[in-house]
Design a protein around this motif. Sequence first.
Motif, PDB file in Angstrom:
ATOM      1  N   SER A  60       4.423   8.299  -0.424  1.00 33.27           N
ATOM      2  CA  SER A  60       4.441   7.898   0.986  1.00 33.27           C
ATOM      3  C   SER A  60       5.808   7.372   1.387  1.00 33.27           C
ATOM      4  O   SER A  60       6.285   7.641   2.492  1.00 33.27           O
ATOM      5  CB  SER A  60       3.375   6.823   1.232  1.00 33.27           C
ATOM      6  N   ALA A  61       6.453   6.607   0.493  1.00 30.51           N
ATOM      7  CA  ALA A  61       7.790   6.083   0.794  1.00 30.51           C
ATOM      8  C   ALA A  61       8.795   7.217   0.956  1.00 30.51           C
ATOM      9  O   ALA A  61       9.667   7.175   1.831  1.00 30.51           O
ATOM     10  CB  ALA A  61       8.229   5.118  -0.313  1.00 30.51           C
TER      11      ALA A  61
ATOM     12  N   ASN B  89       2.385  11.894   6.765  1.00 32.16           N
ATOM     13  CA  ASN B  89       2.657  12.496   5.461  1.00 32.16           C
ATOM     14  C   ASN B  89       2.544  14.015   5.535  1.00 32.16           C
ATOM     15  O   ASN B  89       3.397  14.750   5.021  1.00 32.16           O
ATOM     16  CB  ASN B  89       1.690  11.957   4.409  1.00 32.16           C
TER      17      ASN B  89
ATOM     18  N   GLU C 138       5.803  -3.811   1.800  1.00 27.60           N
ATOM     19  CA  GLU C 138       4.602  -2.980   1.668  1.00 27.60           C
ATOM     20  C   GLU C 138       4.729  -1.929   0.569  1.00 27.60           C
ATOM     21  O   GLU C 138       3.779  -1.192   0.307  1.00 27.60           O
ATOM     22  CB  GLU C 138       4.298  -2.285   3.000  1.00 27.60           C
ATOM     23  N   VAL C 139       5.903  -1.839  -0.073  1.00 27.72           N
ATOM     24  CA  VAL C 139       6.151  -0.798  -1.071  1.00 27.72           C
ATOM     25  C   VAL C 139       5.782  -1.316  -2.456  1.00 27.72           C
ATOM     26  O   VAL C 139       6.164  -2.427  -2.843  1.00 27.72           O
ATOM     27  CB  VAL C 139       7.627  -0.370  -1.050  1.00 27.72           C
TER      28      VAL C 139
ATOM     29  N   ILE D 222      -0.900   7.261   8.915  1.00 27.22           N
ATOM     30  CA  ILE D 222      -0.151   7.488   7.676  1.00 27.22           C
ATOM     31  C   ILE D 222      -0.450   8.875   7.120  1.00 27.22           C
ATOM     32  O   ILE D 222       0.452   9.594   6.673  1.00 27.22           O
ATOM     33  CB  ILE D 222      -0.482   6.394   6.642  1.00 27.22           C
TER      34      ILE D 222
ATOM     35  N   VAL E 163      13.072   2.896   4.514  1.00 26.60           N
ATOM     36  CA  VAL E 163      12.082   2.178   3.723  1.00 26.60           C
ATOM     37  C   VAL E 163      12.526   0.738   3.443  1.00 26.60           C
ATOM     38  O   VAL E 163      11.700  -0.113   3.116  1.00 26.60           O
ATOM     39  CB  VAL E 163      11.788   2.939   2.406  1.00 26.60           C
TER      40      VAL E 163
ATOM     41  N   THR F 130       0.804  -1.219   0.000  1.00 23.58           N
ATOM     42  CA  THR F 130       0.000   0.000   0.000  1.00 23.58           C
ATOM     43  C   THR F 130       0.840   1.273   0.000  1.00 23.58           C
ATOM     44  O   THR F 130       0.291   2.365  -0.096  1.00 23.58           O
ATOM     45  CB  THR F 130      -0.913   0.031   1.237  1.00 23.58           C
ATOM     46  N   VAL F 131       2.161   1.163   0.112  1.00 24.17           N
ATOM     47  CA  VAL F 131       3.023   2.347   0.232  1.00 24.17           C
ATOM     48  C   VAL F 131       3.444   2.804  -1.163  1.00 24.17           C
ATOM     49  O   VAL F 131       4.168   2.107  -1.876  1.00 24.17           O
ATOM     50  CB  VAL F 131       4.268   2.040   1.092  1.00 24.17           C
ATOM     51  N   THR F 132       2.975   3.982  -1.576  1.00 25.08           N
ATOM     52  CA  THR F 132       3.295   4.537  -2.888  1.00 25.08           C
ATOM     53  C   THR F 132       4.640   5.273  -2.837  1.00 25.08           C
ATOM     54  O   THR F 132       5.257   5.400  -1.776  1.00 25.08           O
ATOM     55  CB  THR F 132       2.208   5.520  -3.325  1.00 25.08           C
TER      56      THR F 132
ATOM     57  N   ILE G  23       8.304   8.712   4.302  1.00 24.15           N
ATOM     58  CA  ILE G  23       8.822   7.817   5.333  1.00 24.15           C
ATOM     59  C   ILE G  23      10.325   7.986   5.469  1.00 24.15           C
ATOM     60  O   ILE G  23      10.875   7.944   6.568  1.00 24.15           O
ATOM     61  CB  ILE G  23       8.451   6.353   4.991  1.00 24.15           C
TER      62      ILE G  23
END
Length: 504
Positions: free
Chosen positions: A76-77, A220, A295-296, A216, A289, A71-73, A80
């Motif tokens: 978002s990455a 962000n 999750e990426v 999340i 990451v 789910t991590v785009t 992070i």
Amino acid sequence: MAGLESEADNDGETRPLLQDNDGLSRASSSSTLAKGPEASSDEEAGSITTLPPSRSAEDDVLPETSPLGRTVTWGSAYIIVISRVIGSGIFATPGSIVRAVGSPGLALLLWVAGAVAAACGLAVSLEYGCMLPRSGGHKVYLEFTYRHPRFLASTLIATHIILLGFSASNCVIFSRYTLFALGLDADVSDFWRKAVAVGLLTVITFIHGCLPKLGIRIQNWLGWMKVGIIIFMILSGIYVVLFREASDVRADRSLPVWDDLWEGSVWNWGTISVAYFQIIYSYSGLDNVNNILNEVKDPIRTLPSITSTALFTAASLYTLINVAYFLVVPIDEIKGSGEMIAALFFERLFGHHIGGIVLPLAIALSAVGNVMVVIFAQARLKQEIARQGFLPFSELLSSTRPFGSPLGGLLLHFIPSFLVIVVPPSSDVYSFILSVEGYPGQFISVAIGGGLIWLRFKRPDLQRPFKAWIPAVLVTLGLSSSLIVAPFFAPGGFPAYAIVGLSM
């Protein structure tokens, strides 16, 4: 990137770990035998192997889907990473660094050297991360490289992660800047300083555990806000330069000029290493990451782009913000500022009301963002340790029930963070945390860098979508080794942080 098909990338489980001479991976070949001859043509075309990885040393580091999903785009990455890198360090450590090394010139030189060293270390993490794109970071890399004695590497890295993977430093900075903005910093007791820090740790643990999607979104937003704060501070320093004749700030003759930039420099390596640990801490997190690659989305392509972008962002902002500090705050005040240099910066520029209240609260919020991303990644890393059975009650600690979050990993992260906040005296806790986190990490850095070179010669069959430049690996090895021995040469005896680090 040879061997990757766009369809497979979208699904996440794509790249074979090993490549045989006939072009088929060993892992996918064994999967083909398990599924029957009709699957053979699909495997050769690069389709997804759906069988779970075995417990063998080869298959146990293959990519796999996280129980939390991919789910991590890219965006978002990136947050992070950048929100982990840009934490309290740049708002808190420049004063103590200048006090240790004696001059602004040497301090700036160390910040630039830190960026170069961070780039070299990042190259090592990228080769490992693209070669073994699975959650776990250093744990996965050490397990794959050092297999004998069996479970030794796993036990050592798991112990390090559980005992030293905490989120205490930014909780402390949040407490100090919040109390400073409220005008209570000089009056409150140690108990209240620690209570505010523990309160933040508790609230964020609750949000990530019970409201993971909200967590999340908040981290962000706070990540972008943090970048905006630093850009604003840099522009404020530029304003001082452009309008210095009309500025009250420049009326202070104790501000540094180019002629005395190096005056008072301390060139003792033991002393420099203590300051350098704090700079390393400010750049740490570029591999954040790597801990959650399961999750990426499209991890092999995403990893190099987000980390290199984050490194360039952080290095540019760090250098410029240090120059801004030196332009605005007198050098004597910088040396005596402790962790409050950013508060002094704002107060001198904007007065007590805005500079002493509003903007320190913004820095406190940026510390919140850092705590959130560290807890987010560390909880998942500790969940991976539990999934592999290295902890008691592993089935319970690795569960995602009932909120679809790593509650067990969050609990494992909360306990050492809580203890590190409440046990040491408030006056010493921040610098102690930075050093005790940084020193043991140098042993892991040596093991990772040495292992990468060893694998180049012993395992040429491994696919390496990204290859680190060998001189960069050697720089990482040399620097980490010198930092390990540096405390033995520090004036005043063997420091406490090194004793604690060696014990760990």
